[in-house]
Each structure stands twice: as C-alpha cells, then as structure tokens.
Design a protein around this motif. Structure first.
Motif, PDB file in Angstrom:
ATOM      1  N   ARG A 174      14.739 -24.549  -3.866  1.00  0.00           N
ATOM      2  CA  ARG A 174      13.498 -23.816  -3.614  1.00  0.00           C
ATOM      3  C   ARG A 174      13.692 -22.819  -2.480  1.00  0.00           C
ATOM      4  N   LEU A 175      13.250 -21.588  -2.708  1.00  0.00           N
ATOM      5  CA  LEU A 175      13.273 -20.554  -1.680  1.00  0.00           C
ATOM      6  C   LEU A 175      11.864 -20.345  -1.167  1.00  0.00           C
ATOM      7  N   GLN A 176      11.744 -20.138   0.142  1.00  0.00           N
ATOM      8  CA  GLN A 176      10.449 -19.884   0.745  1.00  0.00           C
ATOM      9  C   GLN A 176      10.520 -18.609   1.573  1.00  0.00           C
ATOM     10  N   PHE A 177       9.455 -17.817   1.501  1.00  0.00           N
ATOM     11  CA  PHE A 177       9.403 -16.616   2.328  1.00  0.00           C
ATOM     12  C   PHE A 177       7.953 -16.370   2.725  1.00  0.00           C
ATOM     13  N   LEU A 178       7.760 -16.034   4.001  1.00  0.00           N
ATOM     14  CA  LEU A 178       6.414 -15.792   4.532  1.00  0.00           C
ATOM     15  C   LEU A 178       6.151 -14.290   4.554  1.00  0.00           C
ATOM     16  N   PHE A 179       5.203 -13.836   3.735  1.00  0.00           N
ATOM     17  CA  PHE A 179       4.784 -12.436   3.725  1.00  0.00           C
ATOM     18  C   PHE A 179       3.560 -12.293   4.627  1.00  0.00           C
ATOM     19  N   GLY A 180       3.604 -11.315   5.513  1.00  0.00           N
ATOM     20  CA  GLY A 180       2.453 -11.067   6.374  1.00  0.00           C
ATOM     21  C   GLY A 180       1.701  -9.819   5.924  1.00  0.00           C
ATOM     22  N   ILE A 181       0.390  -9.933   5.775  1.00  0.00           N
ATOM     23  CA  ILE A 181      -0.433  -8.774   5.403  1.00  0.00           C
ATOM     24  C   ILE A 181      -1.506  -8.590   6.476  1.00  0.00           C
ATOM     25  N   GLY A 182      -2.101  -7.401   6.486  1.00  0.00           N
ATOM     26  CA  GLY A 182      -3.127  -7.120   7.479  1.00  0.00           C
ATOM     27  C   GLY A 182      -4.418  -7.863   7.204  1.00  0.00           C
ATOM     28  N   TYR A 183      -5.233  -8.020   8.261  1.00  0.00           N
ATOM     29  CA  TYR A 183      -6.508  -8.725   8.101  1.00  0.00           C
ATOM     30  C   TYR A 183      -7.472  -7.959   7.191  1.00  0.00           C
ATOM     31  N   GLY A 184      -7.287  -6.654   7.084  1.00  0.00           N
ATOM     32  CA  GLY A 184      -8.169  -5.873   6.237  1.00  0.00           C
ATOM     33  C   GLY A 184      -7.708  -5.760   4.804  1.00  0.00           C
ATOM     34  N   ASP A 185      -6.543  -6.322   4.468  1.00  0.00           N
ATOM     35  CA  ASP A 185      -6.006  -6.231   3.107  1.00  0.00           C
ATOM     36  C   ASP A 185      -6.582  -7.317   2.202  1.00  0.00           C
ATOM     37  N   ASP A 186      -6.508  -7.069   0.902  1.00  0.00           N
ATOM     38  CA  ASP A 186      -7.039  -7.991  -0.100  1.00  0.00           C
ATOM     39  C   ASP A 186      -6.037  -9.130  -0.326  1.00  0.00           C
ATOM     40  N   ILE A 187      -6.424 -10.350   0.031  1.00  0.00           N
ATOM     41  CA  ILE A 187      -5.524 -11.499  -0.090  1.00  0.00           C
ATOM     42  C   ILE A 187      -5.217 -11.798  -1.551  1.00  0.00           C
ATOM     43  N   ASP A 188      -6.221 -11.711  -2.423  1.00  0.00           N
ATOM     44  CA  ASP A 188      -5.998 -12.009  -3.843  1.00  0.00           C
ATOM     45  C   ASP A 188      -5.048 -11.005  -4.478  1.00  0.00           C
ATOM     46  N   GLU A 189      -5.202  -9.732  -4.131  1.00  0.00           N
ATOM     47  CA  GLU A 189      -4.313  -8.715  -4.689  1.00  0.00           C
ATOM     48  C   GLU A 189      -2.880  -8.935  -4.221  1.00  0.00           C
ATOM     49  N   ALA A 256       0.532  -0.342  -3.335  1.00  0.00           N
ATOM     50  CA  ALA A 256      -0.868  -0.788  -3.349  1.00  0.00           C
ATOM     51  C   ALA A 256      -1.571  -0.531  -2.028  1.00  0.00           C
ATOM     52  N   GLY A 257      -0.856   0.011  -1.052  1.00  0.00           N
ATOM     53  CA  GLY A 257      -1.469   0.289   0.241  1.00  0.00           C
ATOM     54  C   GLY A 257      -1.696  -0.952   1.082  1.00  0.00           C
ATOM     55  N   ILE A 258      -0.963  -2.025   0.769  1.00  0.00           N
ATOM     56  CA  ILE A 258      -1.082  -3.252   1.561  1.00  0.00           C
ATOM     57  C   ILE A 258      -0.121  -3.163   2.728  1.00  0.00           C
ATOM     58  N   ASP A 259      -0.660  -3.350   3.915  1.00  0.00           N
ATOM     59  CA  ASP A 259       0.125  -3.167   5.127  1.00  0.00           C
ATOM     60  C   ASP A 259       0.841  -4.464   5.498  1.00  0.00           C
ATOM     61  N   ILE A 260       2.094  -4.344   5.935  1.00  0.00           N
ATOM     62  CA  ILE A 260       2.808  -5.475   6.535  1.00  0.00           C
ATOM     63  C   ILE A 260       2.863  -5.199   8.029  1.00  0.00           C
ATOM     64  N   PRO A 261       1.907  -5.740   8.778  1.00  0.00           N
ATOM     65  CA  PRO A 261       1.781  -5.356  10.199  1.00  0.00           C
ATOM     66  C   PRO A 261       2.890  -5.954  11.042  1.00  0.00           C
TER      67      PRO A 261
END
Length: 283
Positions: A174-189, A256-261
């Motif tokens: 199993r591989l695991q990776f933590l993706f970080g997105i901004g608080y204003g981004d859509d979590i479901d998307e 998609a314009g999702i930010d990785i802060p």
C-alpha cells in the motif's frame, strides 16, 4: 600379518592402522551416499535456494568427517588418543567460544535467517535507518546494496536483534500520500480527482480499491490522504508509481484551479525609529 611379511612387533600397529582407515572410509562413504543426499532432500523440502543450501551442506559435510574421525579412532582401539583429543577439543572449544562470541552470535543469527526467512535475496529491506536490496546472505554476514549503489556488509545479528521492514514480503504493497489543498478549495472535487487518477494508473490495483480520507486540518492546508495498492512491489515500482501518480494529480489540480498551499507566516509588530540630533562640529 606375519604371512604378509610384517614383523610381529609392528603387526598389531599395522592392523590397527588398517582398521582405522577402513572405518574412516566406511563412515565417509555412508555420509556421502546416505546422509548428504538425505540432507539435500530435506533442504529442498524446506524450499531453500542454492545460496542457503551451500553453507548448510558444508556444515553437514564437516560433521560427517568429524564423525568419521571419531568412529575410526574408536574402531581401531585408539581410545586413549580419542579421549585426549576430546579433552583438547573441549578446552579449545571453550576458549574459542569466549574469543568468538560475536562470530558465533552472527552464525546463529544466520541460521535463523535461513529458517525464519524474514527476507530473501533480491528483497528490499529497511532497518535502523538503512535500506537497500539484499544481494547475498551467508551464515555470518548479509550484503545489502543501497539505492546509492553502496555495498553494506551487515552482521547477521544486527538483522535479527532489531526490527526489519520488508515492504516486498507480500504480493501487494500500500502506498500513501498526503495531498494538501487550500481551505477555500472544493474537498469533494479534489477527492474525485485523486481517485480518478488512481483508477487511471495501470500499475495501481482496483482491488483493494483506492481510497481518500480527510486526515488533518493544517495551519495553511487541508490534508487529504490517498491510499492505493500496487502488485508485485519492488523499490523501483514503488518510486516510479508514486511519482507518476502524484504528478498526474498535481497537473489535474492545476487545471481545476485547486491550490496546493505552502506554509507562510505573517510578521506583525511596531518599529520605533528615533531621530538622532547631529550637532555641527566646531571649526
């Protein structure tokens, strides 16, 4: 013996010598014809590879010769010599045992590695902050080549006394990776993108299926941890698959314009500046 022209004074000694040779050869023949093939079949049943079998067969061969020597001495009536050798051997064994404690510990550890099989030649292992691919396993040391192409010669006791991590011991990893997105981004998307890229990658398994969980709310990002599985893992497969997968998700995030802060800090406070009065120098 007299009929053979051997003087009576030497007849008994020659007869004992012949008995010694006959007994020695007989035991060696029995060992090579019966014992060694039997041991070979037992090792095959255990599923040991050639590298594991060679040192064990050498050990059995040594035991056969040692037994042949003892039986020959006893059969020829050299009991006193045999007793003396046994006494000397016991004393020597005790002295050598104290002097070679580390060697003996590594030898015993090597036997446990062969029997317990925590790893095999070709496996990628990690221990005590080190990692690499096992190239050779002997009864005293194991040789591991790091991913920087350095060869580590590791005493076997170090590999049995501590915790060994073998990521390729099973048929899945199993591989695991933590993706970080901004608080204003859509979590479901963002979650849908991570799962879609996992399903699109040919080396990522559909069963067990990929999953994504929100695992942390950081100072500057929302953490989405992806968990995916690969088959027949190796170090190269692990690095290649993870790299391609993370890159694909990053490119989809950009589209998609999702930010990785990234972490940022604000400094606040006041700064007092006092004017310094400069008086003209007297002429």
């Amino acid at each position: 013996m007299n009929d053979l022209g051997i003087p009576e004074a030497y007849a008994e000694t020659v007869a004992d010598g012949i008995l010694f040779v006959v007994a020695f050869v007989a035991v060696i023949v029995v060992g090579r014809v019966i014992v060694l093939p039997l041991v070979d079949r037992l090792l095959d049943r255990r599923g040991l590879d050639r590298h594991a079998k060679v040192p064990l067969k050498k050990l059995v061969n040594f035991a056969v010769y040692f037994a042949a020597l003892g039986v020959a001495f006893a059969f020829a009536g050299f009991g006193n010599i045999l007793t003396a050798l046994a006494t000397i051997g016991a004393a020597a064994t005790l002295a050598i045992g104290f002097a070679m404690q580390d060697v003996i510990a590594n030898f015993v550890a090597g036997i446990f590695i062969f029997t317990d099989k925590p790893f095999r030649i070709g496996d990628w292992i990690e221990w005590d902050g080190n990692s690499g691919v096992v190239e050779d396993i002997s009864l005293r040391v194991s040789r591991v080549r790091t991913f920087d192409n350095e060869l580590l010669t590791v005493p076997n006791s170090q590999l049995t006394d501590g915790v060994i991590k073998n990521p390729v011991a099973k048929d899945k990893l199993r591989l695991q990776f933590l993706f970080g997105i901004g608080y204003g981004d859509d979590i479901d998307e963002a979650t849908d993108i991570i799962l879609e890229e996992a399903r699109a990658h040919e080396d990522i398994l559909a069963d067990p299926e990929p999953s994504v969980r929100l695992t942390e709310l950081g100072d500057s990002s929302v953490g989405l941890k992806s968990r995916v599985w690969i088959a027949d893992p190796s170090r190269s497969d692990f690095v290649k698959t993870r790299g391609e997968y993370v890159q694909a998700v990053k490119e989809r995030f950009d589209d998609a314009g999702i930010d990785i802060p990234y972490p940022n800090r604000e400094l606040s406070g006041t700064l007092d500046v006092s004017e310094e009065v400069v008086t003209p120098a007297d002429d």
